[in-house]
Motif scaffolding. Structure first.
Motif, PDB file in Angstrom:
ATOM      1  N   UNK A   1      15.966  51.288  55.208  1.00 23.10           N
ATOM      2  CA  UNK A   1      16.665  51.016  56.460  1.00 23.10           C
ATOM      3  C   UNK A   1      18.106  50.566  56.190  1.00 23.10           C
ATOM      4  N   UNK A   2      18.298  49.743  55.165  1.00 24.21           N
ATOM      5  CA  UNK A   2      19.662  49.276  54.833  1.00 24.21           C
ATOM      6  C   UNK A   2      20.532  50.481  54.487  1.00 24.21           C
ATOM      7  N   UNK A   3      19.993  51.408  53.704  1.00 27.11           N
ATOM      8  CA  UNK A   3      20.796  52.575  53.321  1.00 27.11           C
ATOM      9  C   UNK A   3      21.197  53.389  54.551  1.00 27.11           C
ATOM     10  N   UNK A   4      20.295  53.434  55.545  1.00 32.91           N
ATOM     11  CA  UNK A   4      20.650  54.128  56.794  1.00 32.91           C
ATOM     12  C   UNK A   4      21.822  53.439  57.494  1.00 32.91           C
ATOM     13  N   UNK A   5      21.743  52.117  57.585  1.00 24.99           N
ATOM     14  CA  UNK A   5      22.858  51.376  58.188  1.00 24.99           C
ATOM     15  C   UNK A   5      24.156  51.641  57.411  1.00 24.99           C
ATOM     16  N   UNK A   6      24.063  51.565  56.092  1.00 26.08           N
ATOM     17  CA  UNK A   6      25.281  51.702  55.285  1.00 26.08           C
ATOM     18  C   UNK A   6      25.883  53.105  55.415  1.00 26.08           C
TER      19      UNK A   6
ATOM     20  N   UNK B   1      35.147  50.031  63.194  1.00 27.26           N
ATOM     21  CA  UNK B   1      34.153  49.133  62.604  1.00 27.26           C
ATOM     22  C   UNK B   1      33.893  49.628  61.195  1.00 27.26           C
ATOM     23  N   UNK B   2      34.026  48.725  60.238  1.00 24.51           N
ATOM     24  CA  UNK B   2      33.876  49.121  58.827  1.00 24.51           C
ATOM     25  C   UNK B   2      32.922  48.171  58.126  1.00 24.51           C
ATOM     26  N   UNK B   3      32.396  48.619  57.021  1.00 31.18           N
ATOM     27  CA  UNK B   3      31.565  47.720  56.220  1.00 31.18           C
ATOM     28  C   UNK B   3      32.468  46.671  55.573  1.00 31.18           C
ATOM     29  N   UNK B   4      32.040  45.427  55.646  1.00 28.45           N
ATOM     30  CA  UNK B   4      32.853  44.362  55.046  1.00 28.45           C
ATOM     31  C   UNK B   4      32.911  44.527  53.531  1.00 28.45           C
ATOM     32  N   UNK B   5      31.767  44.814  52.918  1.00 25.20           N
ATOM     33  CA  UNK B   5      31.712  44.896  51.455  1.00 25.20           C
ATOM     34  C   UNK B   5      31.974  46.341  51.042  1.00 25.20           C
ATOM     35  N   UNK B   6      33.064  46.549  50.316  1.00 21.51           N
ATOM     36  CA  UNK B   6      33.441  47.922  49.945  1.00 21.51           C
ATOM     37  C   UNK B   6      32.639  48.408  48.732  1.00 21.51           C
ATOM     38  N   UNK B   7      32.276  47.494  47.859  1.00 23.36           N
ATOM     39  CA  UNK B   7      31.573  47.871  46.633  1.00 23.36           C
ATOM     40  C   UNK B   7      30.074  48.051  46.951  1.00 23.36           C
ATOM     41  N   UNK B   8      29.651  49.320  46.986  1.00 31.08           N
ATOM     42  CA  UNK B   8      28.307  49.636  47.476  1.00 31.08           C
ATOM     43  C   UNK B   8      27.196  48.910  46.704  1.00 31.08           C
TER      44      UNK B   8
END
Ligand SMILES: *Cc1c(COP(=O)(O)O)cnc(C)c1O
Length: 350
Positions: free
Chosen positions: A262-267, A276-283
């Motif tokens: 589920x997390x990978x789907x969100x990411x 809207x962007x992901x706060x953490x750039x380093x996957x």
């Protein structure tokens, strides 16, 4: 309203049933030194260890919060130095509480976009304190990293805050000595109880220090836990609910797979966004259980407000990130249909 707040969080879907059961069973009026309580506590710890793969030799203690666990570690396991290494607000808060009790506590801050490196860790620390899942910024430390720290500092105890990952992702408990959490996040229980999990080495350290000055000294917990009890009257309802949730849970390996999928789907969904962007750039540093999304201040508050109108409660940002981020709890208690509703909703902003 579906809550995606990372704590207190959406309750496990069977909580109301289990609460009624607890009430009907009479356990809530039972004395906490009675055989009935002892049987419940023993079962609770049995299911917790079984479902979360906690080694048999480790001790589990009920406290009242994760914050209390921070203090117990500082007062009962540190002779001189506590060393804290963190990249966010919860790790920092832990250090501040420890510092108040242990004058020689010190810290090192690292970047949320960089891996924790062990060269800055103070070698003579009695306890090294790390936050495995930093709820404020959605970063995490993987299992391998904890083993590296532990192997590099065999004289120190390694203490790990897992408040927002316990019950959601698989942890290798053998790779650290002290683990702490509270139940209102990933475990999906009402707030009001913490858990402290200790290796035999941590208990030996407590015995060597022999600190017994406090109502919540670790040795008092340890002594009472010999017969599955607590030094002070515990939250019996929380223990009952934890026991039932664990009893009915799949193994942590299965939950871990679902949570990460589920997390990978969100990411994946959020990685295409520009407003809207992901706060953490380093996957590789992104948490499986807490997803942090950043944007302009106005954008963040507008999305939160509009989402609420659609019955979706997003988690506010935390600390310094309060206005420029929101957080999404990806906890196992949130149903797939609920997650899908949020994912569909977010698409319109990307
Ligand atoms: C929420 C949280 C805490 C504090 O939990 P309490 O139950 O309020 O004491 C500590 N550490 C982390 C990582 C958290 O997310």
């Amino acid at each position: 309203m579906i809550s995606f707040y990372p704590g207190p969080s959406r309750l496990h879907p069977s909580i109301s049933l289990y609460m009624q059961e607890a009430f009907d069973s009479g356990i809530l009026s039972v004395n906490h030194r009675s055989p009935e309580f002892i049987a419940l506590s023993k079962q609770c710890i049995h299911f917790l260890k079984l479902k979360l793969s906690i080694p048999e030799g480790y001790s589990v203690f009920y406290t009242s919060s994760a914050t209390e666990c921070w203090e117990i570690i500082a007062q009962s396991l540190v002779k001189k130095h506590a060393f804290h290494i963190y990249n966010g607000a919860f790790g920092q808060k832990w250090f501040e509480y420890a510092k108040a009790l242990v004058p020689e506590a010190s810290f090192k801050e690292f970047s949320a976009e960089q891996e924790l490196t062990i060269d800055s860790i103070l070698t003579e620390a009695d306890v090294i304190c790390v936050t495995q899942n930093e709820t404020s910024n959605g970063t995490y430390l993987d299992k391998g990293k904890l083993s590296v720290i532990r192997n590099a500092f065999p004289q120190s105890l390694l203490a790990v805050d897992i408040t927002s990952s316990l019950g959601g992702t698989a942890l290798d408990f053998a790779s650290a000595d002290v683990w702490l959490a509270s139940v209102q996040k990933c475990l999906g229980l009402p707030a009001g109880m913490g858990l402290l999990i200790c290796s035999p080495k941590a208990i030996e350290r407590a015995e060597a220090l022999n600190e017994k000055q406090h109502y919540n000294s670790l040795l008092h917990f340890h002594e009472k836990m010999q017969s599955w009890q607590t030094p002070y009257t515990p939250n019996v309802l929380a223990i009952y609910l934890l026991k039932r949730v664990m009893e009915d849970s799949p193994s942590i390996a299965e939950t871990d797979r679902k949570v990460w999928a589920s997390a990978q789907e969100y990411y994946k969904l959020l990685s295409v966004g520009s407003d809207l962007r992901l706060l953490v750039k380093e996957a590789s540093l992104r948490s499986g259980t807490v997803i942090a999304v950043e944007g302009e201040k106005n954008m963040i508050s507008a999305v939160k407000e509009d989402a609420k109108k659609h019955g979706l409660l997003l988690g506010n940002g935390y600390g310094a990130l309060a206005e420029t981020t929101f957080r999404i709890a990806n906890f196992p208690s949130i149903m797939e249909a609920e997650r899908n509703e949020l994912k569909d909703y977010l698409l319109k902003y990307l």
